[in-house]
Design an enzyme around this catalytic site. Sequence first.
Site, mmCIF file in Angstrom:
data_model
loop_
_atom_site.group_PDB
_atom_site.id
_atom_site.type_symbol
_atom_site.label_atom_id
_atom_site.label_comp_id
_atom_site.label_asym_id
_atom_site.label_seq_id
_atom_site.Cartn_x
_atom_site.Cartn_y
_atom_site.Cartn_z
ATOM 1 N N ASP A 180 3.248 7.735 32.507
ATOM 2 C CA ASP A 180 2.188 6.857 32.034
ATOM 3 C C ASP A 180 0.846 7.351 32.576
ATOM 4 O O ASP A 180 0.661 7.433 33.796
ATOM 5 C CB ASP A 180 2.475 5.435 32.537
ATOM 6 C CG ASP A 180 1.552 4.416 31.911
ATOM 7 O OD1 ASP A 180 0.505 4.824 31.345
ATOM 8 O OD2 ASP A 180 1.859 3.222 31.993
ATOM 9 N N SER A 188 -12.030 8.242 15.985
ATOM 10 C CA SER A 188 -11.720 7.648 14.685
ATOM 11 C C SER A 188 -12.995 7.353 13.910
ATOM 12 O O SER A 188 -14.049 7.091 14.496
ATOM 13 C CB SER A 188 -10.968 6.342 14.938
ATOM 14 O OG SER A 188 -10.995 5.536 13.805
ATOM 15 N N ALA A 189 -12.860 7.360 12.598
ATOM 16 C CA ALA A 189 -13.980 6.992 11.730
ATOM 17 C C ALA A 189 -14.385 5.542 11.952
ATOM 18 O O ALA A 189 -15.447 5.121 11.487
ATOM 19 C CB ALA A 189 -13.593 7.209 10.276
ATOM 20 N N TYR A 196 -10.049 -2.390 19.901
ATOM 21 C CA TYR A 196 -9.506 -1.043 19.672
ATOM 22 C C TYR A 196 -10.641 -0.081 19.322
ATOM 23 O O TYR A 196 -10.778 0.996 19.906
ATOM 24 C CB TYR A 196 -8.474 -1.069 18.532
ATOM 25 C CG TYR A 196 -8.268 0.276 17.897
ATOM 26 C CD1 TYR A 196 -7.511 1.254 18.534
ATOM 27 C CD2 TYR A 196 -8.880 0.602 16.676
ATOM 28 C CE1 TYR A 196 -7.363 2.503 17.970
ATOM 29 C CE2 TYR A 196 -8.739 1.847 16.105
ATOM 30 C CZ TYR A 196 -7.975 2.797 16.756
ATOM 31 O OH TYR A 196 -7.844 4.046 16.195
ATOM 32 N N LYS A 256 -12.539 3.402 21.327
ATOM 33 C CA LYS A 256 -12.822 4.745 20.780
ATOM 34 C C LYS A 256 -14.273 5.130 21.091
ATOM 35 O O LYS A 256 -14.552 6.234 21.551
ATOM 36 C CB LYS A 256 -12.574 4.785 19.265
ATOM 37 C CG LYS A 256 -11.115 4.693 18.871
ATOM 38 C CD LYS A 256 -10.331 5.919 19.318
ATOM 39 C CE LYS A 256 -8.854 5.808 19.042
ATOM 40 N NZ LYS A 256 -8.032 6.753 19.808
ATOM 41 N N ASN A 284 -8.257 8.631 7.442
ATOM 42 C CA ASN A 284 -6.968 7.912 7.362
ATOM 43 C C ASN A 284 -5.798 8.891 7.275
ATOM 44 O O ASN A 284 -5.450 9.323 6.160
ATOM 45 C CB ASN A 284 -6.967 6.972 6.151
ATOM 46 C CG ASN A 284 -7.858 5.765 6.345
ATOM 47 O OD1 ASN A 284 -9.053 5.896 6.554
ATOM 48 N ND2 ASN A 284 -7.275 4.591 6.314
ATOM 49 N N ASN A 328 -0.639 -0.410 8.529
ATOM 50 C CA ASN A 328 -1.312 0.583 7.682
ATOM 51 C C ASN A 328 -0.707 0.626 6.284
ATOM 52 O O ASN A 328 0.459 0.294 6.077
ATOM 53 C CB ASN A 328 -1.254 1.970 8.335
ATOM 54 C CG ASN A 328 -2.027 1.996 9.632
ATOM 55 O OD1 ASN A 328 -1.442 2.132 10.708
ATOM 56 N ND2 ASN A 328 -3.326 1.824 9.563
ATOM 57 N N GLY A 362 -12.382 -7.736 8.762
ATOM 58 C CA GLY A 362 -12.691 -6.525 9.526
ATOM 59 C C GLY A 362 -12.655 -5.244 8.716
ATOM 60 O O GLY A 362 -13.094 -4.200 9.199
HETATM 61 N N1 UDP Z 1 -4.348 -2.206 2.935
HETATM 62 C C1 UDP Z 1 -3.769 -3.041 2.001
HETATM 63 N N2 UDP Z 1 -2.538 -3.550 2.265
HETATM 64 C C2 UDP Z 1 -1.848 -3.300 3.415
HETATM 65 C C3 UDP Z 1 -2.452 -2.432 4.377
HETATM 66 C C4 UDP Z 1 -3.700 -1.916 4.096
HETATM 67 O O1 UDP Z 1 -4.354 -3.317 0.954
HETATM 68 O O2 UDP Z 1 -0.744 -3.809 3.602
HETATM 69 C C5 UDP Z 1 -5.670 -1.633 2.662
HETATM 70 C C6 UDP Z 1 -6.729 -2.013 3.679
HETATM 71 O O3 UDP Z 1 -7.324 -3.226 3.307
HETATM 72 C C7 UDP Z 1 -7.683 -0.830 3.582
HETATM 73 C C8 UDP Z 1 -6.764 0.358 3.239
HETATM 74 O O4 UDP Z 1 -5.574 -0.225 2.742
HETATM 75 O O5 UDP Z 1 -8.575 -0.998 2.521
HETATM 76 C C9 UDP Z 1 -6.423 1.222 4.442
HETATM 77 O O6 UDP Z 1 -5.954 0.396 5.482
HETATM 78 P P1 UDP Z 1 -5.232 0.965 6.764
HETATM 79 O O7 UDP Z 1 -4.861 -0.201 7.635
HETATM 80 O O8 UDP Z 1 -4.126 1.893 6.368
HETATM 81 O O9 UDP Z 1 -6.343 1.865 7.471
HETATM 82 P P2 UDP Z 1 -7.849 1.490 7.944
HETATM 83 O O10 UDP Z 1 -8.751 2.086 6.913
HETATM 84 O O11 UDP Z 1 -7.943 0.009 8.048
HETATM 85 O O12 UDP Z 1 -7.961 2.186 9.236
#
Ligand code: UDP
Length: 342
Positions: free
Chosen positions: A61, A127-128, A152, A156, A183, A203, A301
């Site tokens: 860890d 991360s972006a 989170y 970053k 992504n 995701n 968010g």
């Molecule tokens: N998303 C969705 N349904 C899900 C998970 C994600 O419609 O069950 C959409 C989310 O609103 C975003 C895109 O998919 O517009 C990518 O989300 P993810 O969580 O994969 O990555 P993020 O861009 O949030 O880091």
Amino acid sequence: MNKTVLVSGGAGFIGSHVTVELLAAGYDVVVADNFSNCDRTCFEGVKKITGREDLPLEVMDFCDEKQTRALFAKYPIDAVIHFAAYKAVGESVAQPLMYYRNNLQSFLNVLQAAQDQGGCNVLFSSSATVYGEPDKVPVTEETPRKSATSPYGNTKTMCEDILRDTVKASEGKVRGILLRYFNPIGAHPSALIGELPRGVPNNLVPFITQTAIGKRECLSIFGNDYPTPDGTCLRDYIDIVDLAKAHVFAVTRMMEGKMKKDCEVFNVGTGRPVSVLELVNAFEKVNGVKLNWKFAPRRPGDVTAIWADPTLANTEMGWKATRTVEETLKAAWAWEKHLAGK
Ligand code: UDP
């Protein structure tokens, strides 16, 4: 003698793919992981893909300063790629202290050990998310960072600053590269390693593949009233193997003294915006499966649209994303089927 790269969090989704590419490029790799958010599947997969039964694994860890020091004393570490961190946005909102403690402490310990051994090349997986909801897309590395919408995301931004300050104070001994991922999706073409979310996936792509295989009933597409061409959010989905290769370019750049500054930043994306609906349609088409999905309210968010301008990584590092969304979605589906034993 080969150069040695320590991959913290090397048994996870991104870490395992990066380990494969580092080994392919001729680096010696030490994988270190506490298995807090993954099991041995990907580590075993890496050994199978690379034929490296002897791949060193340290179960430890990075929040433990003593263990971190001992690791740096045990191996001649030329570069460290730091992945060991928690990554669930929602969980970080519910448990901010856990996120700040883990994500900051582990990185502080890595940097302390790197500095104390007299210097090191440090690659931080950023991360972006640090761009927040950008005023203009695509985003370049010069696009101003915005305050994050979750603990989170804050970790970053904070770790970026911690690395930058450490590099500055070290007078060239510690060098850093911040890779800002867009992504990452997909899986290794061998289908031996891939994303292994615990519980219900947050995701999009793991949720899609789990729905397609029958583990989830229905995919919710969060929001269809965004100001985008089809009303769903736009993202820059990058193939995990392409992303992993960016790390090899970055590590080599550091090792070969090709950096223009002691701390550099690169966007790791394709430059190609894809909507949630487009991704879902592409998945169905390329894999010949019907997906059960419905529109649902926006997820708090979420930013409307973000994609990378990857010009700097393309021209400076000589790295470019090469895989199509279709290839990537095929690989993601092959991995899900591999997990299901199909
Ligand atoms: N998303 C969705 N349904 C899900 C998970 C994600 O419609 O069950 C959409 C989310 O609103 C975003 C895109 O998919 O517009 C990518 O989300 P993810 O969580 O994969 O990555 P993020 O861009 O949030 O880091």
